[in-house]
Design a protein around this motif. Structure first.
Motif, PDB file in Angstrom:
ATOM      1  N   VAL A 220     -39.440  35.441 -55.958  1.00 59.09           N
ATOM      2  CA  VAL A 220     -39.804  34.220 -55.314  1.00 59.09           C
ATOM      3  C   VAL A 220     -38.513  33.813 -54.185  1.00 59.09           C
ATOM      4  O   VAL A 220     -38.858  33.821 -52.963  1.00 59.09           O
TER       5      VAL A 220
ATOM      6  N   LEU B 258     -46.752  31.012 -54.764  1.00 61.43           N
ATOM      7  CA  LEU B 258     -46.003  31.916 -55.492  1.00 61.43           C
ATOM      8  C   LEU B 258     -45.114  31.080 -56.536  1.00 61.43           C
ATOM      9  O   LEU B 258     -44.312  30.250 -55.957  1.00 61.43           O
TER      10      LEU B 258
ATOM     11  N   PRO C 210     -38.399  37.091 -62.142  1.00 58.20           N
ATOM     12  CA  PRO C 210     -39.456  36.060 -61.799  1.00 58.20           C
ATOM     13  C   PRO C 210     -38.716  35.423 -60.523  1.00 58.20           C
ATOM     14  O   PRO C 210     -39.298  35.211 -59.431  1.00 58.20           O
TER      15      PRO C 210
ATOM     16  N   VAL D  90     -43.924  34.769 -63.623  1.00 56.80           N
ATOM     17  CA  VAL D  90     -44.278  34.743 -62.174  1.00 56.80           C
ATOM     18  C   VAL D  90     -45.664  34.686 -61.812  1.00 56.80           C
ATOM     19  O   VAL D  90     -46.290  35.921 -62.095  1.00 56.80           O
TER      20      VAL D  90
ATOM     21  N   GLU E 111     -38.288  25.775 -62.146  1.00 59.54           N
ATOM     22  CA  GLU E 111     -39.773  26.145 -61.690  1.00 59.54           C
ATOM     23  C   GLU E 111     -39.287  26.274 -59.993  1.00 59.54           C
ATOM     24  O   GLU E 111     -38.714  25.200 -59.492  1.00 59.54           O
TER      25      GLU E 111
ATOM     26  N   ALA F 111     -42.818  30.580 -60.304  1.00 62.33           N
ATOM     27  CA  ALA F 111     -41.766  31.109 -61.358  1.00 62.33           C
ATOM     28  C   ALA F 111     -41.373  30.225 -62.126  1.00 62.33           C
ATOM     29  O   ALA F 111     -40.738  29.043 -61.702  1.00 62.33           O
TER      30      ALA F 111
ATOM     31  N   THR G  39     -41.502  27.135 -56.590  1.00 68.67           N
ATOM     32  CA  THR G  39     -42.596  27.253 -55.801  1.00 68.67           C
ATOM     33  C   THR G  39     -42.853  27.509 -54.267  1.00 68.67           C
ATOM     34  O   THR G  39     -42.200  26.601 -53.810  1.00 68.67           O
TER      35      THR G  39
END
Length: 211
Positions: free
Chosen positions: A28, A188, A24, A125, A145, A190, A147
């Motif tokens: 990213v 996106l 995941p 993700v 996290e 994860a 983003t």
């Protein structure tokens, strides 16, 4: 496209180059590298050197909390060469995860949608579609996290994130990301652990939305 001002921390680039990021997070980082010349150059430098050792990453390059999170990531190391081809707002690595198809969006209410690309033991993700002015409910984090903004922008207490920017959030951050005016924000995101929502309704819906 606005200039990218929020980059992948060097520890994550080194972990990606060394093949120690779970899928995941690797997706990213690969997507960000495909959009950011500065981080692409840093990644290729790590890759040419055979990857960097995380324990030797200078502490000033990454927060103590973040470095601890990266060092604690376990199971199935993933290393892939990022694809620099894109389709619309979606970079090559995301199109590969989508197998060349468009996202299958599912409504989360109020016009917010998500498309889960992967949900595994080492993290999940997903793509998020957030109309202007709407927000992700106030939350903190049980883990890490990442983003990445693909379209539009969002803002929170840490600043504004536009196309290509990467926000890195750990247990120390509590925030309420709000999509800015203009185009809908597509991100996106994860995570390696469920989010910690502060209000009751998001907590009740959390198992259904798998976030």
């Amino acid at each position: 496209m606005s200039a990218i001002t929020h980059h992948t921390p060097d520890a994550l680039l080194a972990a990606y180059a060394a093949g120690t990021l779970p899928q995941p997070f690797a997706l990213v980082v690969a997507a960000h590298i495909s959009m950011c010349l500065e981080c692409r150059a840093a990644y290729e430098s790590h890759h040419a050197a055979g990857g960097a050792i995380l324990e030797m990453t200078p502490t000033e390059d990454v927060s103590v909390h973040l470095k601890s999170n990266v060092l604690d990531l376990l199971d199935e190391p993933v290393k892939r060469e990022p694809s620099y081809q894109r389709s619309g707002v979606f970079p090559g690595p995301i199109m590969e995860a989508l197998k060349g198809k468009q996202p299958r969006w599912k409504s989360l209410g109020m016009g917010v949608r998500q498309s889960i690309l992967s949900d595994r033991h080492d993290g999940s993700v997903r793509l998020l579609y957030i109309p202007p002015g709407l927000s992700v409910p106030d939350h903190s984090h049980n883990g890490l996290e990442l983003t990445l903004v693909l379209q539009g922008s969002f803002s929170d207490d840490t600043g504004q994130f536009t196309v290509g920017d990467l926000e890195v959030a750990d247990q120390a951050l509590e925030h309420t990301p709000v999509a800015d005016a203009g185009a809908p924000c597509i991100c996106l995101a994860a995570t390696d652990a469920p989010l910690r929502f502060n209000s009751l309704v998001p907590r009740l819906l959390q198992p259904l939305f798998r976030i």
